[in-house]
Design a protein around this motif. Structure first.
Motif, PDB file in Angstrom:
ATOM      1  N   ALA A  41       1.212  -1.152   0.450  1.00 33.52           N
ATOM      2  CA  ALA A  41       0.039  -0.301   0.350  1.00 33.52           C
ATOM      3  C   ALA A  41       0.892   1.641   0.390  1.00 33.52           C
ATOM      4  CB  ALA A  41      -0.644   0.076   1.466  1.00 33.52           C
ATOM      5  N   PHE A  42       2.411   0.986   0.619  1.00 31.20           N
ATOM      6  CA  PHE A  42       2.870   2.399   0.928  1.00 31.20           C
ATOM      7  C   PHE A  42       3.279   2.551  -0.928  1.00 31.20           C
ATOM      8  CE2 PHE A  42       3.488   1.154   4.871  1.00 31.20           C
ATOM      9  CZ  PHE A  42       3.675   2.286   5.680  1.00 31.20           C
ATOM     10  N   TRP A  43       3.582   1.682  -1.554  1.00 35.41           N
ATOM     11  CA  TRP A  43       4.599   1.769  -3.100  1.00 35.41           C
ATOM     12  C   TRP A  43       2.476   2.086  -4.419  1.00 35.41           C
ATOM     13  CZ3 TRP A  43       6.804  -4.000  -2.578  1.00 35.41           C
ATOM     14  CH2 TRP A  43       8.135  -3.817  -2.116  1.00 35.41           C
ATOM     15  N   ASP A  44       1.924   1.636  -3.259  1.00 36.33           N
ATOM     16  CA  ASP A  44       0.737   2.079  -3.992  1.00 36.33           C
ATOM     17  C   ASP A  44       0.627   3.767  -4.134  1.00 36.33           C
ATOM     18  OD1 ASP A  44       0.803  -0.188  -5.367  1.00 36.33           O
ATOM     19  OD2 ASP A  44      -0.719  -0.686  -4.365  1.00 36.33           O
ATOM     20  N   LYS A  45       0.672   3.721  -3.108  1.00 35.75           N
ATOM     21  CA  LYS A  45       0.545   5.131  -3.293  1.00 35.75           C
ATOM     22  C   LYS A  45       1.557   6.366  -3.216  1.00 35.75           C
ATOM     23  CE  LYS A  45      -1.606   8.553  -1.103  1.00 35.75           C
ATOM     24  NZ  LYS A  45      -2.880   9.190  -1.136  1.00 35.75           N
ATOM     25  N   PRO A  63      11.833  -3.520  -3.799  1.00 32.85           N
ATOM     26  CA  PRO A  63      12.373  -4.893  -4.900  1.00 32.85           C
ATOM     27  C   PRO A  63      12.651  -4.740  -5.255  1.00 32.85           C
ATOM     28  CG  PRO A  63      10.571  -5.442  -4.138  1.00 32.85           C
ATOM     29  CD  PRO A  63      11.162  -4.142  -3.368  1.00 32.85           C
ATOM     30  N   ALA A  64      13.719  -5.386  -6.889  1.00 33.31           N
ATOM     31  CA  ALA A  64      13.668  -5.087  -8.525  1.00 33.31           C
ATOM     32  C   ALA A  64      12.484  -5.169  -9.119  1.00 33.31           C
ATOM     33  CB  ALA A  64      14.741  -6.183  -8.779  1.00 33.31           C
ATOM     34  N   ASP A  65      11.631  -6.254  -8.705  1.00 35.23           N
ATOM     35  CA  ASP A  65      10.130  -7.208  -9.139  1.00 35.23           C
ATOM     36  C   ASP A  65       9.378  -6.040  -8.638  1.00 35.23           C
ATOM     37  OD1 ASP A  65      10.174  -7.865  -6.756  1.00 35.23           O
ATOM     38  OD2 ASP A  65       9.760 -10.427  -7.551  1.00 35.23           O
ATOM     39  N   ALA A  66       9.597  -5.447  -8.298  1.00 34.71           N
ATOM     40  CA  ALA A  66       8.398  -4.544  -7.828  1.00 34.71           C
ATOM     41  C   ALA A  66       7.903  -3.484  -9.192  1.00 34.71           C
ATOM     42  CB  ALA A  66       8.505  -2.838  -7.157  1.00 34.71           C
ATOM     43  N   ASP A  67       6.256  -3.450  -9.207  1.00 32.66           N
ATOM     44  CA  ASP A  67       5.727  -3.738 -10.165  1.00 32.66           C
ATOM     45  C   ASP A  67       6.241  -1.633 -11.285  1.00 32.66           C
ATOM     46  OD1 ASP A  67       3.977  -5.486 -10.435  1.00 32.66           O
ATOM     47  OD2 ASP A  67       1.967  -4.439  -9.108  1.00 32.66           O
ATOM     48  N   GLN A  68       6.867  -0.783 -10.063  1.00 33.71           N
ATOM     49  CA  GLN A  68       6.722   0.346 -10.715  1.00 33.71           C
ATOM     50  C   GLN A  68       8.445   0.525 -10.899  1.00 33.71           C
ATOM     51  OE1 GLN A  68       5.741  -0.537  -7.452  1.00 33.71           O
ATOM     52  NE2 GLN A  68       3.269   0.556  -7.338  1.00 33.71           N
ATOM     53  N   VAL A  69       9.224  -0.567 -10.261  1.00 34.04           N
ATOM     54  CA  VAL A  69      10.395  -0.145 -10.925  1.00 34.04           C
ATOM     55  C   VAL A  69      10.917   0.115 -12.010  1.00 34.04           C
ATOM     56  CG1 VAL A  69      12.531  -1.115 -11.341  1.00 34.04           C
ATOM     57  CG2 VAL A  69      11.242  -1.619  -8.359  1.00 34.04           C
ATOM     58  N   PRO A  70      10.494  -0.684 -13.281  1.00 31.63           N
ATOM     59  CA  PRO A  70      10.782  -0.627 -14.906  1.00 31.63           C
ATOM     60  C   PRO A  70      10.670   1.262 -14.863  1.00 31.63           C
ATOM     61  CG  PRO A  70       9.452  -2.410 -14.288  1.00 31.63           C
ATOM     62  CD  PRO A  70       9.424  -1.678 -13.039  1.00 31.63           C
ATOM     63  N   GLU A  71       9.156   1.925 -14.258  1.00 31.15           N
ATOM     64  CA  GLU A  71       9.218   3.178 -15.517  1.00 31.15           C
ATOM     65  C   GLU A  71       9.632   4.111 -14.346  1.00 31.15           C
ATOM     66  OE1 GLU A  71       6.006   6.907 -14.863  1.00 31.15           O
ATOM     67  OE2 GLU A  71       5.441   4.988 -13.795  1.00 31.15           O
ATOM     68  N   TYR A  72      10.796   3.513 -12.937  1.00 27.51           N
ATOM     69  CA  TYR A  72      11.041   4.424 -11.633  1.00 27.51           C
ATOM     70  C   TYR A  72      12.336   4.707 -12.353  1.00 27.51           C
ATOM     71  CZ  TYR A  72       7.967   4.982  -7.973  1.00 27.51           C
ATOM     72  OH  TYR A  72       6.613   4.775  -7.548  1.00 27.51           O
ATOM     73  N   ARG A  73      13.695   3.197 -13.201  1.00 31.13           N
ATOM     74  CA  ARG A  73      14.253   2.839 -14.258  1.00 31.13           C
ATOM     75  C   ARG A  73      14.822   3.774 -15.169  1.00 31.13           C
ATOM     76  NH1 ARG A  73      17.479  -0.937 -12.144  1.00 31.13           N
ATOM     77  NH2 ARG A  73      17.949  -1.268 -14.433  1.00 31.13           N
ATOM     78  N   ASP A  74      13.488   4.256 -16.091  1.00 32.16           N
ATOM     79  CA  ASP A  74      13.049   4.123 -17.092  1.00 32.16           C
ATOM     80  C   ASP A  74      13.499   6.144 -17.462  1.00 32.16           C
ATOM     81  OD1 ASP A  74      13.198   4.209 -20.356  1.00 32.16           O
ATOM     82  OD2 ASP A  74      11.794   5.505 -19.583  1.00 32.16           O
TER      83      ASP A  74
END
Length: 383
Positions: free
Chosen positions: A182-186, A251-262
């Motif tokens: 929930a923290f990551w979604d917010k 963690p590397a597999d968190a849903d938002q990681v690809p966007e943040y990395r890009d």
């Protein structure tokens, strides 16, 4: 809105970035203030650490512990990074004493939604990781959970790009600590409002990979005296720092990681061709004649972001490590005094015009913190 913004940023020699749709434009880098351009060779870890200790020790010996607002908390974030690098106990003691003076509290109280007031949480979590004690993070968790539960659909709190450095890492780290997505979604809902134009200020420009500080500077708003966009260096530095700290926590597999990395990779790529010959970046990334000269706080955070991007494989090492090395060597040669005082730091503000003039004797706590973050990240790449 994006098409109008793209035309404005691409007009004339307004901006050059290292993404495929752009090329280097003459004059964008600014002039060198040092006699010789800095080396693109990364110093040894020992050499970097020596400078970091000198700068940290000077600040500690010359300043009191300070309040728990965003500026001083940014210094302590850098100091804790230096503690992790060196294991130096007195850096830990100094940070712990500061936190205890403020009872590990939140400026503005636990109902505050202001990201500036959440910056101290980063340091409280650093201290908690060294010496776990739930009391250290009780107020921190309460204020973030307040953001989750009070007006849960309110996601417009981060209306300026600085907020990404102040607010993103606490949500990312608590989500991992509590194993609560929930923290990551917010976090992502707040981030998306800041970044994108749909329903929010849209401070990110996808055509360039750079960010406007707030909606006052969007196309049609404030321009430089030369009629060019105002793309504030430290504002983009805060963005870089926020992404680095968030990616370190998720963690590397968190849903938002690809966007943040890009997004971080595009920002780092955008910075390379507009680096000054002296290793710094101008206070206005879109206009090198708008208060030209070296500036340390934006440059420090860009060095931090570039070093992390290299180390984590977001960008090519051979291409971008020299960018970070030139920035570091330029700052050490130009801004670090013999006694460790760090100069050329732009003071508090929201644009290139703020706290001018920026001089050899201009310094601030958050600038020192950014410098410590940059150096510790670079030390991890050095031998």
């Amino acid at each position: 809105m994006h098409m109008d913004r793209r035309r404005l940023l691409l007009s004339g020699a307004a901006l050059a970035v290292a993404v495929p749709v752009f090329g280097g434009l003459p004059g964008v880098r600014g002039s060198a203030s040092a006699a010789e351009p800095p080396s693109d060779r990364l110093p040894s870890r020992a050499e970097i650490t020596h400078v970091l200790r000198r700068v940290a020790d000077h600040w500690i010996s010359s300043n009191g512990s300070g309040d728990n607002g965003w500026a001083r908390a940014t210094f302590y974030s850098g100091l804790m990074a230096l503690h992790r690098l060196t294991g130096e106990g007195r850096y830990l003691d100094y940070a712990r004493d500061w936190a205890e003076q403020h009872s590990y509290g939140i400026s503005g109280g636990t109902t505050t939604r202001n990201a500036d007031n959440h910056t101290a949480i980063q340091v409280y979590l650093d201290l908690y990781e060294v010496e776990p004690d739930e009391q250290k993070i009780a107020a921190a968790e309460e204020t973030l959970r307040h953001m989750l539960t009070d007006q849960p659909d309110k996601n417009d709190d981060w209306w300026w790009d600085d907020a990404l450095h102040m607010g993103m890492p606490p949500f990312a780290r608590f989500g991992r600590l509590r194993e609560d997505t929930a923290f990551w979604d917010k976090l992502h809902r707040l981030y998306d409002h800041t970044k994108n134009a749909q329903g929010g200020p849209g401070l990110y420009d996808p055509a360039t990979g750079l960010w406007y500080r707030d909606d006052n500077f969007l196309p049609g708003g404030i321009q430089s005296p030369n009629g060019k966009p105002v793309v504030w260096s430290r504002g983009n530095g805060w963005v870089a720092g926020g992404h680095v700290k968030t990616l370190k926590a998720l963690p590397a597999d968190a849903d938002q990681v690809p966007e943040y990395r890009d997004t971080l990779a595009r920002l780092v790529a955008a910075l390379a061709p507009i680096q000054r010959e002296d290793g710094f970046w101008n206070v206005n990334l879109a206009d090198p004649d708008h208060f030209p000269g070296p500036e340390t706080s934006g440059t420090s955070f860009f060095t931090y972001g570039t070093a992390y991007a290299v180390g984590s494989g977001l960008v090519d090492r051979d291409t971008y490590l020299p960018v970070a090395a030139r920035a570091w060597n330029g700052m050490v040669a130009t801004a670090v005094h013999a006694d460790g005082f760090l100069g050329y730091v732009q003071g508090v503000g929201d644009r290139p015009d703020s706290s001018q003039p920026v001089t050899y004797d201009s310094t601030k706590d958050f600038g020192v913190g950014g410098f410590l973050l940059a150096g510790t990240e670079l030390a991890g790449l050095a031998s």
